[in-house]
Design a protein around this motif. Structure first.
Motif, PDB file in Angstrom:
ATOM      1  N   LYS A 141       1.242  -1.392  -0.032  1.00 29.26           N
ATOM      2  CA  LYS A 141      -0.028   0.060  -0.261  1.00 29.26           C
ATOM      3  C   LYS A 141       1.245   1.007  -0.053  1.00 29.26           C
ATOM      4  CE  LYS A 141      -4.196   1.620   2.419  1.00 29.26           C
ATOM      5  NZ  LYS A 141      -5.733   1.796   2.842  1.00 29.26           N
ATOM      6  N   ALA A 142       1.348   1.036   0.419  1.00 32.01           N
ATOM      7  CA  ALA A 142       2.413   2.377   0.985  1.00 32.01           C
ATOM      8  C   ALA A 142       3.541   2.789  -0.427  1.00 32.01           C
ATOM      9  CB  ALA A 142       4.106   2.119   2.220  1.00 32.01           C
ATOM     10  N   ALA A 145       4.624  -1.813  15.099  1.00 24.57           N
ATOM     11  CA  ALA A 145       4.954  -2.925  14.384  1.00 24.57           C
ATOM     12  C   ALA A 145       4.380  -2.370  12.883  1.00 24.57           C
ATOM     13  CB  ALA A 145       3.955  -3.964  14.942  1.00 24.57           C
ATOM     14  N   GLY A 146       5.497  -2.601  12.448  1.00 30.24           N
ATOM     15  CA  GLY A 146       4.806  -2.865  10.840  1.00 30.24           C
ATOM     16  C   GLY A 146       5.633  -1.126  10.187  1.00 30.24           C
ATOM     17  N   SER A 147       6.414  -0.084  10.846  1.00 31.71           N
ATOM     18  CA  SER A 147       6.650   1.305  10.549  1.00 31.71           C
ATOM     19  C   SER A 147       7.717   0.698   9.558  1.00 31.71           C
ATOM     20  CB  SER A 147       7.303   2.006  11.892  1.00 31.71           C
ATOM     21  OG  SER A 147       7.486   3.094  11.467  1.00 31.71           O
ATOM     22  N   GLY A 148       8.930  -0.109   9.854  1.00 26.15           N
ATOM     23  CA  GLY A 148       9.618  -0.570   9.107  1.00 26.15           C
ATOM     24  C   GLY A 148       9.206  -1.099   7.653  1.00 26.15           C
ATOM     25  N   ASP A 149       7.693  -1.783   7.161  1.00 21.31           N
ATOM     26  CA  ASP A 149       7.009  -2.032   5.771  1.00 21.31           C
ATOM     27  C   ASP A 149       6.675  -0.780   5.408  1.00 21.31           C
ATOM     28  OD1 ASP A 149       5.677  -4.438   8.378  1.00 21.31           O
ATOM     29  OD2 ASP A 149       7.979  -4.535   7.792  1.00 21.31           O
ATOM     30  N   VAL A 150       6.570   0.380   6.189  1.00 25.85           N
ATOM     31  CA  VAL A 150       5.516   0.694   5.342  1.00 25.85           C
ATOM     32  C   VAL A 150       7.177   1.878   4.645  1.00 25.85           C
ATOM     33  CG1 VAL A 150       5.102   3.434   5.932  1.00 25.85           C
ATOM     34  CG2 VAL A 150       4.060   1.639   6.673  1.00 25.85           C
ATOM     35  N   LEU A 151       8.157   2.394   5.471  1.00 22.08           N
ATOM     36  CA  LEU A 151       9.239   2.785   5.009  1.00 22.08           C
ATOM     37  C   LEU A 151       9.789   1.923   3.668  1.00 22.08           C
ATOM     38  CD1 LEU A 151      11.453   5.132   5.225  1.00 22.08           C
ATOM     39  CD2 LEU A 151      12.660   3.735   6.513  1.00 22.08           C
ATOM     40  N   ALA A 152      10.023   0.549   3.735  1.00 18.42           N
ATOM     41  CA  ALA A 152      10.478  -0.206   2.677  1.00 18.42           C
ATOM     42  C   ALA A 152       9.493  -0.259   1.376  1.00 18.42           C
ATOM     43  CB  ALA A 152      10.803  -1.581   3.026  1.00 18.42           C
ATOM     44  N   GLY A 153       8.003   0.086   1.644  1.00 19.09           N
ATOM     45  CA  GLY A 153       7.491   0.234   0.227  1.00 19.09           C
ATOM     46  C   GLY A 153       7.662   1.929   0.375  1.00 19.09           C
ATOM     47  N   ILE A 154       7.892   2.823   1.195  1.00 24.08           N
ATOM     48  CA  ILE A 154       8.263   3.930   0.344  1.00 24.08           C
ATOM     49  C   ILE A 154       9.595   4.175  -0.765  1.00 24.08           C
ATOM     50  CG2 ILE A 154       8.603   6.148   0.387  1.00 24.08           C
ATOM     51  CD1 ILE A 154       6.470   6.092   3.574  1.00 24.08           C
ATOM     52  N   ILE A 155      10.705   3.795  -0.181  1.00 25.70           N
ATOM     53  CA  ILE A 155      11.331   3.800  -0.750  1.00 25.70           C
ATOM     54  C   ILE A 155      11.429   2.876  -1.765  1.00 25.70           C
ATOM     55  CG2 ILE A 155      14.183   3.211  -0.991  1.00 25.70           C
ATOM     56  CD1 ILE A 155      13.701   3.350   2.474  1.00 25.70           C
ATOM     57  N   ALA A 178       0.564  12.098  11.614  1.00 26.75           N
ATOM     58  CA  ALA A 178       0.257  10.959  12.295  1.00 26.75           C
ATOM     59  C   ALA A 178      -0.357  11.026  14.160  1.00 26.75           C
ATOM     60  CB  ALA A 178       0.209   9.841  12.554  1.00 26.75           C
ATOM     61  N   ALA A 179       1.113  11.599  14.689  1.00 29.99           N
ATOM     62  CA  ALA A 179       0.668  11.957  16.541  1.00 29.99           C
ATOM     63  C   ALA A 179       0.416  13.370  16.539  1.00 29.99           C
ATOM     64  CB  ALA A 179       3.027  12.338  16.639  1.00 29.99           C
ATOM     65  N   ASP A 180       0.163  14.030  15.845  1.00 28.13           N
ATOM     66  CA  ASP A 180      -0.676  15.378  16.140  1.00 28.13           C
ATOM     67  C   ASP A 180      -1.653  14.862  16.170  1.00 28.13           C
ATOM     68  OD1 ASP A 180       2.277  16.850  16.033  1.00 28.13           O
ATOM     69  OD2 ASP A 180       1.659  17.874  14.143  1.00 28.13           O
ATOM     70  N   LYS A 181      -2.347  14.043  15.390  1.00 31.70           N
ATOM     71  CA  LYS A 181      -4.326  13.777  15.455  1.00 31.70           C
ATOM     72  C   LYS A 181      -4.185  13.550  16.064  1.00 31.70           C
ATOM     73  CE  LYS A 181      -5.592  16.000  11.809  1.00 31.70           C
ATOM     74  NZ  LYS A 181      -3.969  16.454  11.129  1.00 31.70           N
ATOM     75  N   VAL A 182      -2.964  11.303  16.190  1.00 30.95           N
ATOM     76  CA  VAL A 182      -3.731  10.208  17.267  1.00 30.95           C
ATOM     77  C   VAL A 182      -2.944  10.035  18.413  1.00 30.95           C
ATOM     78  CG1 VAL A 182      -4.726   9.658  15.332  1.00 30.95           C
ATOM     79  CG2 VAL A 182      -2.144   8.976  15.701  1.00 30.95           C
ATOM     80  N   SER A 183      -2.319  11.406  19.071  1.00 34.42           N
ATOM     81  CA  SER A 183      -0.681  11.362  19.674  1.00 34.42           C
ATOM     82  C   SER A 183       0.083   9.964  19.888  1.00 34.42           C
ATOM     83  CB  SER A 183      -1.647  10.416  21.020  1.00 34.42           C
ATOM     84  OG  SER A 183      -1.345   8.623  21.279  1.00 34.42           O
ATOM     85  N   MET A 184       1.239  10.063  20.211  1.00 26.72           N
ATOM     86  CA  MET A 184       2.166   9.899  19.592  1.00 26.72           C
ATOM     87  C   MET A 184       1.882   8.181  20.490  1.00 26.72           C
ATOM     88  SD  MET A 184       5.989  10.882  20.697  1.00 26.72           S
ATOM     89  CE  MET A 184       6.429  12.558  20.684  1.00 26.72           C
ATOM     90  N   GLN A 185       1.596   7.012  20.906  1.00 28.17           N
ATOM     91  CA  GLN A 185       1.183   6.343  21.616  1.00 28.17           C
ATOM     92  C   GLN A 185       0.276   5.629  20.527  1.00 28.17           C
ATOM     93  OE1 GLN A 185       1.214   8.841  23.415  1.00 28.17           O
ATOM     94  NE2 GLN A 185       2.446   8.210  25.117  1.00 28.17           N
ATOM     95  N   GLY A 186      -0.582   6.295  19.626  1.00 29.78           N
ATOM     96  CA  GLY A 186      -1.950   6.235  19.285  1.00 29.78           C
ATOM     97  C   GLY A 186      -1.607   6.014  17.796  1.00 29.78           C
ATOM     98  N   GLU A 213      -1.490   6.402   5.998  1.00 26.75           N
ATOM     99  CA  GLU A 213      -3.035   7.704   5.897  1.00 26.75           C
ATOM    100  C   GLU A 213      -2.503   9.168   5.618  1.00 26.75           C
ATOM    101  OE1 GLU A 213      -5.132   6.414   8.797  1.00 26.75           O
ATOM    102  OE2 GLU A 213      -6.410   8.477   8.369  1.00 26.75           O
ATOM    103  N   TYR A 214      -1.041   9.223   6.357  1.00 23.51           N
ATOM    104  CA  TYR A 214      -0.725  10.699   6.691  1.00 23.51           C
ATOM    105  C   TYR A 214       0.545  11.084   5.020  1.00 23.51           C
ATOM    106  CZ  TYR A 214      -4.126  11.259   9.678  1.00 23.51           C
ATOM    107  OH  TYR A 214      -5.030  11.998  11.051  1.00 23.51           O
ATOM    108  N   LEU A 215       0.371  10.098   4.502  1.00 28.19           N
ATOM    109  CA  LEU A 215       2.228   9.762   3.339  1.00 28.19           C
ATOM    110  C   LEU A 215       1.691  10.649   2.917  1.00 28.19           C
ATOM    111  CD1 LEU A 215       4.788   8.995   3.078  1.00 28.19           C
ATOM    112  CD2 LEU A 215       3.857   7.767   1.923  1.00 28.19           C
ATOM    113  N   GLY A 216      -0.236  11.140   2.005  1.00 30.39           N
ATOM    114  CA  GLY A 216      -0.007  12.294   0.789  1.00 30.39           C
ATOM    115  C   GLY A 216      -0.274  13.479   1.133  1.00 30.39           C
ATOM    116  N   GLU A 217      -0.510  13.720   2.728  1.00 31.08           N
ATOM    117  CA  GLU A 217      -0.429  14.548   3.249  1.00 31.08           C
ATOM    118  C   GLU A 217       0.861  15.419   3.200  1.00 31.08           C
ATOM    119  OE1 GLU A 217      -2.845  14.806   6.751  1.00 31.08           O
ATOM    120  OE2 GLU A 217      -1.753  17.283   7.806  1.00 31.08           O
ATOM    121  N   ALA A 218       2.212  14.414   3.724  1.00 35.20           N
ATOM    122  CA  ALA A 218       3.225  15.017   3.578  1.00 35.20           C
ATOM    123  C   ALA A 218       3.731  14.889   2.788  1.00 35.20           C
ATOM    124  CB  ALA A 218       4.025  13.421   5.053  1.00 35.20           C
TER     125      ALA A 218
END
Ligand SMILES: NC(=O)C1=CN([C@@H]2O[C@H](COP(=O)(O)OP(=O)(O)OC[C@H]3O[C@@H](n4cnc5c(N)ncnc54)[C@H](O)[C@@H]3O)[C@@H](O)[C@H]2O)[C@@H](O)CC1
Ligand SMILES: [K+]
Length: 514
Positions: free
Chosen positions: A269-270, A443-453, A481-489, A497-502
């Protein structure tokens, strides 16, 4: 943004004095006044007790200028001279005299432990004891004073660099340094600010431009850079309207195993949100309906085996017929022998730069013989543990960077070291990321990064630029994302979801920095 060494900054200092020309005392006045203004803007005249600790060099000189300006503006200031040596710099002495003209509370000398002032957490502490002149770890009573200041747990602002920290080398944990909440640093970041070991000392930081010689700064050769928005914009290729999906490449995301298909969903998806024209997930049978349900936009090729990747000739032919622009391998694959063989086969049959993540890196660490088969300029995205398996252990953060540069040069690979400031290592060049937050350690943060690269390489970015842009956008999405759902969230799905905004944020006019 260039990151200069302390030697280069001291050279810039001299050149500025000669070329502008400007007397060093006036350069100190200009630099320290800028720092004063930053403090004044934050304190707005607050009647809090401000305690300024000045060394006897030019960092201390800065502290005396700041003290004088604060006193002139009515702040409650107590100035201390940390008299760790009698060799006072010329500019320190000039400011030592000047401050005596504006207050009857002359600076208080600290010559040893029994001169230590009582500090409380309500104090506002300014640390101007050591700057770039630190040439050996702080010891003796001066080290005790640093620990005494840290123990007060008061808000501490460091001038140029937290005292006790080196700019271009690691600090052993038995050595002391000020644990600053905020560091106002002159003209350039220091490499040590961006390394995990310094996290306790540097706090937030802000660069104060003190007008050092522009020509020198522009022409000086550096190999360390800070990935700011500008670094990304100058590399980012906007789209023209006469384009079609074929122009934006085809990413093949290869991986997954029973119970770990989510990593492929996220990475695939990323890669589409990152802009790839086409994406194919290349997965075991257990992943077919998962992918087709979770991501209708992606095509799916399933290998014969059910639980793990075990590609037979037929499916390898399908992969080569796909002609993917960029192959990304490793998320959720596990390390079954059949998967290892599949990976080796893919390495040998892929010509374009690949992205290798997660278990792909662990397999390479277990079978270094495979390293020579990796396509040139492929991007590896290890987290520190995976990196250690790949290159062996390191003494400290600088040693880690040195070893990773050697590995990158030896195998002609781009290596990302994930962390608070993810570093892109491309030969001798290091690019430190400026975006992101602890909420992204999920969990999964690195998978998203690999997809973007992967998506950026598929869109014809060279690997280094793809990695630089990807880490910036990935971190920026995490900040939104952290601004919207907190870092924990924050969850990895938010990063997609927020990649497009970035991406949009790259081209939004920036309101001036407050
Ligand atoms: N870069 C620039 O253009 C400018 C730099 N300025 C200031 O100048 C600073 C550098 O000043 P200096 O080179 O005078 O040095 P510092 O003020 O950083 O250090 C003071 C002296 O401490 C001694 N020292 C070093 N390590 C020690 C240790 N472990 N124990 C005891 N003594 C030790 C050294 O002899 C050094 O000269 C910068 O950090 C910055 O704050 C500013 O004045 C503005 C201009
Ligand atoms: K300092």
């Amino acid at each position: 943004m260039k990151i200069f060494s302390s030697a280069q900054l001291q050279k810039a200092d001299q050149l500025t004095v000669e070329r502008e020309p400007i007397a060093s005392i006036d350069l100190m006045e200009r630099a320290a006044t800028t720092v004063f203004q930053e403090i004044h803007q934050r304190l707005q005249g607050a009647p809090i007790p401000i305690k300024i600790f000045c060394g006897i060099g030019n960092n201390g000189g800065d502290g005396l200028v700041i003290a004088r300006k604060l006193i002139e503006h009515g702040y409650h200031v107590t100035t201390y001279i940390v008299n760790y040596s009698d060799r006072r710099s010329k500019d320190f002495l000039i400011n030592y005299d000047r401050i005596k003209n504006v207050t009857k509370d002359w600076p208080i000398l600290i010559k040893g432990k029994n001169d230590f002032p009582t500090l409380t957490r309500n104090d506002f502490i300014v640390d101007a004891m050591f700057g770039l002149g630190l040439n050996r770890p702080v010891s003796g009573w001066t080290k005790d004073l640093i620990e005494h200041i840290n123990a007060a747990e008061a808000f501490t602002l460091s001038i140029d660099i937290p005292s006790g920290l080196f700019s271009d080398q690691a600090l052993a944990e038995e050595h002391a340094a000020i644990q600053a909440d905020f560091t106002l640093t002159f003209q350039s970041l220091k490499t040590s600010f961006l390394l995990p070991q310094s996290e306790a000392y540097v706090g937030d930081f802000q660069i104060v431009d003190i007008g050092l010689d522009r020509d020198f700064l522009q022409t000086a050769i550096v190999h360390k850079f800070f990935i700011t928005r500008e670094e990304v914009i100058k590399r980012y290729k906007p789209r023209n309207k006469f384009s079609h999906k074929g122009m934006y490449g085809h990413v093949a995301i290869i991986g997954g195993s029973l119970g770990k298909m989510g990593s492929i969903v996220l990475a695939t998806k990323a890669s589409l949100v990152g802009g790839a024209g086409l994406a194919t997930a290349f997965v075991p049978q257990c992943g077919i309906s998962i992918l087709q349900t979770a991501l209708p936009e992606a095509m799916v090729v399933a290998v014969a085996s059910h639980d793990h990747l075990k590609a037979d000739q037929k499916t390898m032919d399908v992969l080569s017929d796909l002609q993917p622009t960029t192959v990304c391998f490793g998320m959720g694959t596990g390390q079954e022998q059949a998967t290892i063989d599949t990976f080796h086969h893919i390495l040998k049959n892929t010509k374009n730069a690949m992205v290798i993540d997660a278990d792909g890196i662990n397999i390479l660490a277990a079978y270094p013989i495979m390293l020579k088969d990796i396509p040139a300029k492929s991007v590896l995205t290890p987290h520190p543990k995976e990196l250690e398996r790949l290159i062996g252990s390191w003494v400290d953060d600088f040693d880690k960077l040195k070893k990773t540069k050697e590995f990158s040069k030896l195998h002609d690979l781009v290596v990302l070291i994930k962390g608070a400031h993810t570093v892109v290592v491309d030969g001798d060049d290091l690019y430190f990321n400026s975006t992101g937050n602890p909420g992204m350690a999920t969990a999964g943060s690195g998978d998203v990064l690999a997809g973007i690269i992967s998506s950026l390489i598929a869109q014809d970015y060279i690997s280094k630029d793809a990695a630089i842009i990807a880490v910036y956008l990935h971190g920026k999405a995490g900040d939104f994302a952290a601004d919207k759902v907190s870092m924990q969230g924050v969850m990895a799905s938010h990063l997609v979801e927020y990649l497009g905004e970035a991406i949009l944020d790259l081209f939004k006019p920036q309101e001036p920095k407050t």
